[in-house]
Design an enzyme around this catalytic site. Structure first.
Site, PDB file in Angstrom:
ATOM      1  N   ARG A 151       0.937  -1.672  -0.549  1.00 28.55           N
ATOM      2  CA  ARG A 151      -0.064   0.097   0.022  1.00 28.55           C
ATOM      3  C   ARG A 151       0.328   0.828   0.060  1.00 28.55           C
ATOM      4  O   ARG A 151       0.081   2.105   0.511  1.00 28.55           O
ATOM      5  CB  ARG A 151      -0.732  -0.156   0.907  1.00 28.55           C
ATOM      6  CG  ARG A 151      -1.945  -1.194   1.432  1.00 28.55           C
ATOM      7  CD  ARG A 151      -2.679  -0.913  -0.169  1.00 28.55           C
ATOM      8  NE  ARG A 151      -3.858  -2.229  -0.477  1.00 28.55           N
ATOM      9  CZ  ARG A 151      -3.286  -3.448  -0.597  1.00 28.55           C
ATOM     10  NH1 ARG A 151      -2.464  -3.222  -1.412  1.00 28.55           N
ATOM     11  NH2 ARG A 151      -4.186  -3.944  -0.111  1.00 28.55           N
ATOM     12  N   GLU A 207      -4.969   4.385   5.436  1.00 30.88           N
ATOM     13  CA  GLU A 207      -4.791   4.410   4.481  1.00 30.88           C
ATOM     14  C   GLU A 207      -5.293   5.132   3.727  1.00 30.88           C
ATOM     15  O   GLU A 207      -4.237   5.409   2.742  1.00 30.88           O
ATOM     16  CB  GLU A 207      -5.424   2.823   3.598  1.00 30.88           C
ATOM     17  CG  GLU A 207      -5.100   2.276   2.375  1.00 30.88           C
ATOM     18  CD  GLU A 207      -5.704   1.287   2.328  1.00 30.88           C
ATOM     19  OE1 GLU A 207      -5.627   0.395   2.904  1.00 30.88           O
ATOM     20  OE2 GLU A 207      -6.420   1.709   1.515  1.00 30.88           O
ATOM     21  N   SER A 249     -11.235  -0.177   2.965  1.00 24.02           N
ATOM     22  CA  SER A 249      -9.601  -0.643   4.303  1.00 24.02           C
ATOM     23  C   SER A 249      -9.198   1.486   4.681  1.00 24.02           C
ATOM     24  O   SER A 249      -8.918   1.684   3.921  1.00 24.02           O
ATOM     25  CB  SER A 249      -8.949  -0.721   3.826  1.00 24.02           C
ATOM     26  OG  SER A 249      -9.201  -2.062   3.635  1.00 24.02           O
TER      27      SER A 249
HETATM   28  C1  FAD Z   1     -15.898   0.490  -1.366  1.00 22.34           C
HETATM   29  C2  FAD Z   1     -13.952   0.240  -1.589  1.00 22.34           C
HETATM   30  C3  FAD Z   1     -13.165  -0.837  -1.671  1.00 22.34           C
HETATM   31  C4  FAD Z   1     -11.841  -0.548  -1.955  1.00 22.34           C
HETATM   32  N1  FAD Z   1     -11.272  -1.913  -1.813  1.00 22.34           N
HETATM   33  C5  FAD Z   1      -9.926  -1.966  -2.165  1.00 22.34           C
HETATM   34  C6  FAD Z   1      -8.023  -2.708  -2.184  1.00 22.34           C
HETATM   35  O1  FAD Z   1      -9.297  -3.532  -2.590  1.00 22.34           O
HETATM   36  N2  FAD Z   1      -7.873  -2.940  -2.264  1.00 22.34           N
HETATM   37  C7  FAD Z   1      -7.137  -1.114  -2.500  1.00 22.34           C
HETATM   38  O2  FAD Z   1      -5.302  -1.114  -3.003  1.00 22.34           O
HETATM   39  N3  FAD Z   1      -7.309  -0.393  -2.826  1.00 22.34           N
HETATM   40  C8  FAD Z   1      -8.719   0.176  -2.074  1.00 22.34           C
HETATM   41  N4  FAD Z   1      -9.895   0.613  -1.979  1.00 22.34           N
HETATM   42  C9  FAD Z   1      -8.545   2.222  -2.328  1.00 22.34           C
HETATM   43  C10 FAD Z   1      -8.807   2.858  -3.598  1.00 22.34           C
HETATM   44  O3  FAD Z   1     -10.166   1.798  -4.236  1.00 22.34           O
HETATM   45  C11 FAD Z   1      -7.822   2.481  -4.409  1.00 22.34           C
HETATM   46  O4  FAD Z   1      -6.972   3.402  -2.957  1.00 22.34           O
HETATM   47  C12 FAD Z   1      -8.129   3.551  -4.749  1.00 22.34           C
HETATM   48  O5  FAD Z   1      -6.696   3.660  -6.524  1.00 22.34           O
HETATM   49  C13 FAD Z   1      -8.526   5.097  -5.421  1.00 22.34           C
HETATM   50  O6  FAD Z   1      -8.576   5.723  -6.659  1.00 22.34           O
HETATM   51  P1  FAD Z   1      -9.433   7.427  -6.524  1.00 22.34           P
HETATM   52  O7  FAD Z   1      -9.170   7.178  -8.278  1.00 22.34           O
HETATM   53  O8  FAD Z   1     -10.513   7.351  -6.448  1.00 22.34           O
HETATM   54  O9  FAD Z   1      -8.712   7.931  -6.043  1.00 22.34           O
HETATM   55  P2  FAD Z   1      -8.324   9.292  -4.948  1.00 22.34           P
HETATM   56  O10 FAD Z   1      -8.754   8.805  -4.160  1.00 22.34           O
HETATM   57  O11 FAD Z   1      -9.326  10.517  -6.558  1.00 22.34           O
HETATM   58  O12 FAD Z   1      -7.433   9.523  -4.650  1.00 22.34           O
HETATM   59  C14 FAD Z   1      -5.836   9.489  -4.175  1.00 22.34           C
HETATM   60  C15 FAD Z   1      -5.212   9.547  -4.148  1.00 22.34           C
HETATM   61  O13 FAD Z   1      -4.526   9.470  -5.177  1.00 22.34           O
HETATM   62  C16 FAD Z   1      -3.874  10.525  -5.357  1.00 22.34           C
HETATM   63  N5  FAD Z   1      -4.351  10.517  -6.996  1.00 22.34           N
HETATM   64  C17 FAD Z   1      -5.840  10.067  -7.573  1.00 22.34           C
HETATM   65  N6  FAD Z   1      -5.070  10.583  -8.637  1.00 22.34           N
HETATM   66  C18 FAD Z   1      -3.951  10.736  -9.320  1.00 22.34           C
HETATM   67  C19 FAD Z   1      -2.949  10.793  -9.784  1.00 22.34           C
HETATM   68  N7  FAD Z   1      -3.574  10.514 -11.392  1.00 22.34           N
HETATM   69  N8  FAD Z   1      -1.574  10.932 -10.892  1.00 22.34           N
HETATM   70  C20 FAD Z   1      -0.811  11.496  -8.931  1.00 22.34           C
HETATM   71  N9  FAD Z   1      -1.807  11.004  -7.815  1.00 22.34           N
HETATM   72  C21 FAD Z   1      -3.167  11.003  -8.440  1.00 22.34           C
HETATM   73  C22 FAD Z   1      -4.957  10.984  -4.617  1.00 22.34           C
HETATM   74  O14 FAD Z   1      -4.530  12.749  -4.741  1.00 22.34           O
HETATM   75  C23 FAD Z   1      -4.752  11.412  -3.463  1.00 22.34           C
HETATM   76  O15 FAD Z   1      -3.884  11.237  -2.955  1.00 22.34           O
HETATM   77  C24 FAD Z   1     -10.434   0.694  -1.688  1.00 22.34           C
HETATM   78  C25 FAD Z   1     -11.829   1.939  -1.519  1.00 22.34           C
HETATM   79  C26 FAD Z   1     -13.426   1.655  -1.245  1.00 22.34           C
HETATM   80  C27 FAD Z   1     -14.164   2.936  -1.405  1.00 22.34           C
END
Ligand code: FAD
Length: 342
Positions: A164, A334, A237
């Site tokens: 992570r 996380e 998580s």
């Molecule tokens: C129901 C649920 C289940 C989940 N299950 C998992 C799982 O099984 N495994 C897991 O690892 N995660 C899980 N997550 C967490 C999440 O899905 C991941 O971390 C995902 O990658 C976040 O993507 P996002 O586009 O929503 O990022 P955001 O929440 O919009 O951003 C997260 C971070 O990434 C940065 N960011 C976004 N886009 C970029 C970019 N293009 N360049 C640089 N930085 C950027 C943002 O600035 C921020 O710091 C879960 C979340 C939820 C709600």
């Protein structure tokens, strides 16, 4: 007609799966990812780069500027023997990308089906599930460095991936991911070594699973186990599993023989289950107003309605303090905290 490269909205809501009411004075949408550096320069050093908001806890709800990439282009750029190199732009929805890859016969991402978010955010915390981490499939990441103005491709080994985590996560205002290259396989390599998938396939009466079957099993498991943000706000998580040295794990096991312990990347370390620690400390299903812990999953903080980011953060801090008091172990969030420090 082609999409405009940049589109700006004033006083725009900030999408986030916790369902926290937050707004940006300026929200810039980037339709062509090559325009991302210009958009970030225009939006300013403090602008928030937002994916789909599934790994954020927004504590300060008024953001001056935010930038969002909607460019979702996917292309196969090289095929050699069994391997394919596939390039996806930051704005592609992660699950759509996984399903597109499967449909094309590009295998290796099936265990990561249904993780919310975008391709651009996937390398940030090295998303993982059901025994696979995205770093296992990433060949290179195209990164714009907001500090130096340089854009270049980072090979896998430069990204500092671990559980992570990555170089990008340690300095989230600095690195903007524009595209990610994945090395996938045209031959299925089924990965069932994680609790639950084998049983799910058995209950589906599938003896010789295809990658699509594995994705279907993962989707069914995730739908059953995790609260759906469309129904109740959450960010998956909330705490990372703590990684400790072997002596600490052994000392805890002597007192709590039922405690789950997993291998960590480093052979001298062990990963503990944050969910187990939180559950044992009595937090599962707890509720402080609208901020709560899911009754079904101790690791998931939920917004029962109108909790603010500050209320959810206060609850998270109380949980971490009680886990520390009971077990002497520090657990850390996380998701990224916006407008607060852990
Ligand atoms: C129901 C649920 C289940 C989940 N299950 C998992 C799982 O099984 N495994 C897991 O690892 N995660 C899980 N997550 C967490 C999440 O899905 C991941 O971390 C995902 O990658 C976040 O993507 P996002 O586009 O929503 O990022 P955001 O929440 O919009 O951003 C997260 C971070 O990434 C940065 N960011 C976004 N886009 C970029 C970019 N293009 N360049 C640089 N930085 C950027 C943002 O600035 C921020 O710091 C879960 C979340 C939820 C709600």
């Amino acid at each position: 007609m082609t999409e405009p490269a940049l589109r700006e909205t004033r006083d725009a809501p900030l999408a986030n799966t916790f369902g926290i009411d937050a707004r940006a004075r300026r929200l810039i949408d980037v339709g062509d990812v090559d325009a991302l550096p210009a958009a970030l320069a225009d939006a300013g050093r403090d602008a928030l780069l937002l994916g789909s908001g599934s790994n954020l806890l927004i504590v300060a709800p008024d953001v001056d500027a935010a930038v969002h990439v909607s460019d979702a282009r996917i292309e196969m750029i090289e095929a050699s023997g069994d391997a394919v190199r596939v390039r996806a732009a930051a704005g592609a929805a992660w699950h759509d990308f996984v399903m597109h890859a499967l449909a094309q016969g590009w295998f290796g991402l099936e265990n990561l089906a249904l993780i919310p978010g975008t391709v651009g955010a996937a390398p940030i915390q090295n998303i993982g599930a059901y025994g696979v981490e995205v770093m296992d499939r990433i060949e290179a990441v195209q990164v714009h460095d907001r500090a130096t103005g340089e854009t270049r491709w980072w090979p896998h080994d430069a990204c500092g991936f671990s559980y992570r985590d990555s170089v990008f996560k340690t300095d989230p205002q600095r690195y903007a991911v524009m595209r990610v290259d994945f090395r996938l396989s045209r031959t299925p390599h089924i990965h069932l070594g994680y609790a639950g998938i084998g049983e799910e396939l058995q209950s589906m009466r599938i003896a010789e699973p295809t990658p699509r079957d594995v994705a279907d099993a993962v989707i069914a498991l995730r739908r059953r186990k995790l609260p759906d943000p469309a129904v109740i706000g959450n960010a998956g998580s909330f705490f990372k599993n703590p990684v400790v040295d072997m002596a600490t794990a052994d000392a805890l096991l002597a007192v709590h023989p039922g405690m789950p312990v997993f291998r960590a990347g480093d052979a001298s370390q062990r990963k503990l289950s944050a969910a187990w620690l939180i559950d044992q400390a009595g937090w599962k299903g707890h509720r402080d107003g609208d901020a709560g812990v899911s009754p079904g999953h101790a690791l998931v903080l939920v917004n029962h309605g109108h909790a603010s980011g500050a209320q959810l953060l206060a609850l998270a801090r109380r949980i971490a303090a009680s886990v520390h008091q009971r077990f002497g172990i520090d657990i850390e969030p996380e998701p990224r905290l916006i407008g607060a420090r852990w």
